[in-house]
Design an enzyme around this catalytic site. Structure first.
Site, short mmCIF file in Angstrom:
data_model
loop_
_atom_site.label_atom_id
_atom_site.label_comp_id
_atom_site.label_asym_id
_atom_site.label_seq_id
_atom_site.Cartn_x
_atom_site.Cartn_y
_atom_site.Cartn_z
N HIS A 24 0.84 -1.19 0.00
CA HIS A 24 0.00 0.00 0.00
C HIS A 24 0.88 1.25 0.00
O HIS A 24 2.02 1.22 0.49
CB HIS A 24 -0.91 0.02 1.23
CG HIS A 24 -1.93 -1.08 1.25
ND1 HIS A 24 -3.24 -0.89 1.62
CD2 HIS A 24 -1.82 -2.40 0.93
CE1 HIS A 24 -3.91 -2.04 1.52
NE2 HIS A 24 -3.07 -2.97 1.11
N GLU A 44 0.87 3.86 1.81
CA GLU A 44 1.29 4.28 3.15
C GLU A 44 2.40 3.37 3.67
O GLU A 44 3.31 3.82 4.36
CB GLU A 44 0.07 4.23 4.10
CG GLU A 44 -1.03 5.23 3.75
CD GLU A 44 -2.07 4.67 2.78
OE1 GLU A 44 -1.72 3.80 1.94
OE2 GLU A 44 -3.23 5.11 2.83
N CYS A 52 -6.88 3.17 4.18
CA CYS A 52 -7.71 1.98 4.42
C CYS A 52 -7.45 1.49 5.85
O CYS A 52 -6.48 1.91 6.50
CB CYS A 52 -7.40 0.89 3.40
SG CYS A 52 -5.82 0.04 3.68
N CYS A 78 -3.94 0.24 6.56
CA CYS A 78 -2.89 1.27 6.69
C CYS A 78 -3.03 2.07 7.98
O CYS A 78 -2.03 2.52 8.54
CB CYS A 78 -2.90 2.20 5.48
SG CYS A 78 -2.32 1.33 4.01
ZN LIG Z 1 -3.99 0.91 2.64
#
Ligand SMILES: [Zn+2]
Length: 299
Positions: free
Chosen positions: A104, A106, A131, A134
């Site tokens: 991801h 992040e 999300c 994260c």
């Molecule tokens: Zn994420």
């Protein structure tokens, strides 16, 4: 007549918006994945932007480097470290593999900052709300929940407002966190320079839950070496593998996966978890021609 003035005003504003990105881009280093503190200062002075505004304006620039061949959904992240450096992060997806191999944006950002010795992230700007996965990953480096999260056109919010009643490292009795500076790495005097680097990466891993440290060294076709340390999470699944962290370093140097020529994984003897099978699977997709081997060490 009445339509004319708003049209001119609109054209004027559009020109400003359209010209903003190239001007900012011209002030950035050729590779913006890490913007050193001195350069951040220069950009802020020249542009008159506040650092939070700069972080938000860097989002589309970060997005342009994302590699999401499955979703085509580009995530862009930028963050200010305590050092004054700014880091970028993007999402990486891998065709033909389960979705849990995804890095991801992040995660990329934090691994990128950690790869550069950053010990604290102060503020982070993201193209959309993080999300759940994260939010949990952020909590591994900021258990107080104070991290400032900036999303375009939304008032800034702290991590604790995105992740109330968080479960994290403290619940498992940990005093350190993901960005705590690792102990000074010794020299291991390995015969192979690549194994030495992988061992150093393993030594610097963050594996407090399994105590199964592991590290990767990637050698590119031109001989340049990239290191990746295993990073765990209190909720287990949001952690990232040493190969994923090494690929973050690789992508953050604007390299293509085909340029990977050799990969070494070093793991601890008798470890509870092994990265070997997943490393092999991911490598087979991203760099099928790369030579891969593993080494076990006691350290
Ligand atoms: Zn994420």
């Amino acid at each position: 007549m009445s339509m004319k003035r708003p049209l001119i005003l609109f054209m004027f504003i559009s020109t400003i918006i359209a010209s903003e990105k190239p001007i900012l881009e011209s002030m950035l280093p050729p590779n913006p994945f890490v913007i050193p503190a001195e350069q951040v200062e220069e950009i802020l002075q020249a542009s008159g932007l506040e650092v939070e505004e700069l972080l938000v304006q860097l989002i589309p620039i970060a997005q342009s480097f994302a590699r999401p061949p499955i979703s085509n959904y580009k995530v862009g992240v930028s963050a200010l470290g305590k050092s004054g450096n700014i880091y970028l992060g993007v999402n990486l997806e891998f065709l033909g593999l389960p979705l849990n191999s995804t890095v991801h944006g992040e995660q990329f950002l934090i691994a990128n900052a950690r790869n550069h010795g950053e010990t604290e992230i102060v503020a982070v700007a993201i193209s959309a709300a993080p999300c759940g996965h994260c939010r949990q990953f952020f909590n591994e480096m900021d258990t107080s929940g104070k991290l400032q999260i900036l999303i375009p056109n939304v008032p800034p919010k702290s991590l604790s407002s995105f992740l109330p009643e968080a479960f994290g490292p403290k619940d498992l009795g940990l005093e350190t966190n993901l960005l705590t500076k690792p102990d000074q790495c010794p020299l291991f005097n390995e015969e192979s320079p690549l194994v030495e680097k992988a061992l150093q990466a393993a030594f610097s891993s963050y594996a407090p839950y399994t105590e199964s440290k592991s590290g990767i060294a990637i050698q590119a076709v031109d001989g340049k070496v990239y290191m990746g340390s295993y990073l765990e999470n209190a909720a287990f699944n949001p952690g990232i593998s040493p190969l994923q962290t090494a690929l973050v370093a690789f992508v953050a140097d604007l390299r293509e996966y085909e340029e990977i020529s050799e990969v070494v994984l070093v793991e601890q003897k008798g470890a509870k978890v092994s990265q070997k099978a997943t490393t092999k699977a991911l490598l087979r997709k991203v760099a099928p021609k790369a030579k891969f081997y593993t080494e076990l060490r006691e350290f």
